[in-house]
Scaffold this motif. Structure first.
Motif, PDB file in Angstrom:
ATOM      1  N   ASP A   6       0.763  -1.104   0.060  1.00 46.83           N
ATOM      2  CA  ASP A   6      -0.348  -0.067  -0.026  1.00 46.83           C
ATOM      3  C   ASP A   6       1.030   1.361   0.323  1.00 46.83           C
ATOM      4  O   ASP A   6       0.548   2.760   0.694  1.00 46.83           O
ATOM      5  CB  ASP A   6      -0.734  -0.372   1.079  1.00 46.83           C
ATOM      6  CG  ASP A   6      -1.834   0.644   1.116  1.00 46.83           C
ATOM      7  OD1 ASP A   6      -2.032   1.278   0.109  1.00 46.83           O
ATOM      8  OD2 ASP A   6      -2.807   1.314   2.216  1.00 46.83           O
ATOM      9  N   THR A   8       1.983   4.787  -0.656  1.00 45.56           N
ATOM     10  CA  THR A   8       1.670   5.509  -1.729  1.00 45.56           C
ATOM     11  C   THR A   8       2.869   7.110  -1.674  1.00 45.56           C
ATOM     12  O   THR A   8       3.017   6.900   0.422  1.00 45.56           O
ATOM     13  CB  THR A   8       0.408   6.221  -0.958  1.00 45.56           C
ATOM     14  OG1 THR A   8      -0.574   5.203  -1.286  1.00 45.56           O
ATOM     15  CG2 THR A   8      -0.336   7.752  -1.193  1.00 45.56           C
ATOM     16  N   LYS A  56       4.630   8.721   2.113  1.00 41.32           N
ATOM     17  CA  LYS A  56       3.442   9.491   2.352  1.00 41.32           C
ATOM     18  C   LYS A  56       2.031   8.065   3.418  1.00 41.32           C
ATOM     19  O   LYS A  56       1.748   8.146   4.779  1.00 41.32           O
ATOM     20  CB  LYS A  56       2.446   9.874   2.349  1.00 41.32           C
ATOM     21  CG  LYS A  56       2.844  10.940   1.160  1.00 41.32           C
ATOM     22  CD  LYS A  56       3.360  11.462   1.913  1.00 41.32           C
ATOM     23  CE  LYS A  56       2.781  12.580   2.993  1.00 41.32           C
ATOM     24  NZ  LYS A  56       3.620  13.580   3.641  1.00 41.32           N
ATOM     25  N   SER A  57       2.401   7.159   3.230  1.00 47.29           N
ATOM     26  CA  SER A  57       1.480   5.651   4.147  1.00 47.29           C
ATOM     27  C   SER A  57       1.892   4.362   3.062  1.00 47.29           C
ATOM     28  O   SER A  57       3.031   4.306   1.983  1.00 47.29           O
ATOM     29  CB  SER A  57       0.920   6.071   3.239  1.00 47.29           C
ATOM     30  OG  SER A  57      -0.399   5.836   2.534  1.00 47.29           O
ATOM     31  N   SER A  59       4.272   0.490   3.408  1.00 48.21           N
ATOM     32  CA  SER A  59       6.037  -0.177   3.950  1.00 48.21           C
ATOM     33  C   SER A  59       6.163  -0.947   2.597  1.00 48.21           C
ATOM     34  O   SER A  59       6.516  -0.936   1.596  1.00 48.21           O
ATOM     35  CB  SER A  59       6.273  -0.919   5.337  1.00 48.21           C
ATOM     36  OG  SER A  59       5.514  -1.872   4.127  1.00 48.21           O
ATOM     37  N   THR A  68      11.226   1.160   5.114  1.00 45.84           N
ATOM     38  CA  THR A  68      10.861   2.374   4.601  1.00 45.84           C
ATOM     39  C   THR A  68      10.968   3.607   4.678  1.00 45.84           C
ATOM     40  O   THR A  68      10.970   4.608   3.976  1.00 45.84           O
ATOM     41  CB  THR A  68       9.007   2.575   4.973  1.00 45.84           C
ATOM     42  OG1 THR A  68       8.631   1.436   5.309  1.00 45.84           O
ATOM     43  CG2 THR A  68       8.171   3.289   4.900  1.00 45.84           C
TER      44      THR A  68
END
Length: 250
Positions: A6, A8, A56-57, A59, A68
């Protein structure tokens, strides 16, 4: 080897990657397709830890370690290497010295003789380039071979290659492919390989020389398709990215 969940990412406040998921096992080679500006290079830069790419989000986990927020030099020490599509010219730094630094770091500081570097450079027909500044006045294909020589010296466990076939003529594409195969231990059976790779290719020519286990299609900062590299590339060659655009609208 590498797990992305995920992910971003933004650059200067602009979102360039949006919820990317990817997993590359030890000994595997994956390919990444996509039109210009789709986020392919941005993904590689983010994995490498280039500072302006802000997560921003999500890993990035490498060898079961969350990297990260790790700095670029730490990632390199952990065994992540990258061939840039447009690497910089390093004025005042000889290719010989750059290769020496990588070899000595890899060998725990043990001094390396010039002859060892010369022999390594012969694999890429670069022995006459060692006294020149890194990439200064090099052609597109010579730059690719220069970068691959540095990767051979570094011997990373995870190799990222941003369009290694661009700017390479038909005479040298086989040489480039053979070098990538050496970096990825393609002479070994899959179960015995410890090296993994992610290859960005626009036209897919390099896949005639380097076998990929899996491929993805990236569009507008997201991964929309994944599957067999040959089948995906064949679809793209015949239909463009039209089918992927259809998937995006669903």
């Amino acid at each position: 080897m590498l797990s992305i969940e995920d992910l971003t990412v933004e650059v200067d406040g602009k979102r360039i990657l949006n919820g990317v998921n990817m997993s590359i096992g030890e000994g595997e080679t994956h390919a990444l397709f996509g039109p210009n500006g789709s986020g392919k290079s941005s993904l590689l830069f983010t994995i490498a830890g280039v500072p302006k790419y802000k997560v921003k989000s999500g890993s990035i986990v490498y060898k079961r370690k969350d990297i990260t927020d790790a700095p670029m030099d730490e990632r390199a020490k952990l065994g992540i290497g990258i061939l840039f599509q447009h690497p910089p010219v390093l004025r005042g730094v000889k290719l010989l010295d750059m290769v020496r630094i990588s070899l000595e770091q890899r060998n725990g500081g043990v001094k390396v003789k010039d002859q060892e570097i010369i022999e390594l450079s012969k694999k890429l027909n670069l022995e006459n380039f060692l006294s020149r500044d890194v990439n200064l006045g090099f052609s597109g294909g010579e730059i690719k071979r220069s970068e691959l020589l540095q990767l051979l010296a570094q011997a990373p466990d995870f190799v990222m290659l941003d369009e290694p076939d661009s700017g390479v003529d038909l005479v040298n594409i086989g040489l480039v492919g053979n070098t990538i195969n050496e970096l990825l231990e393609k002479d070994k059976k899959t179960m015995h390989r410890s090296k993994s790779g992610l290859i960005i290719t626009h036209f897919g020519n390099i896949l005639d020389y380097v076998k990929a286990d899996k491929a993805y299609v990236m569009m507008k900062g997201r991964v929309f398709c994944q599957g067999n590299p040959v089948e995906l590339l064949d679809d793209i060659r015949h239909n463009g990215y039209g089918e992927c655009m259809t998937c995006m609208k669903r």
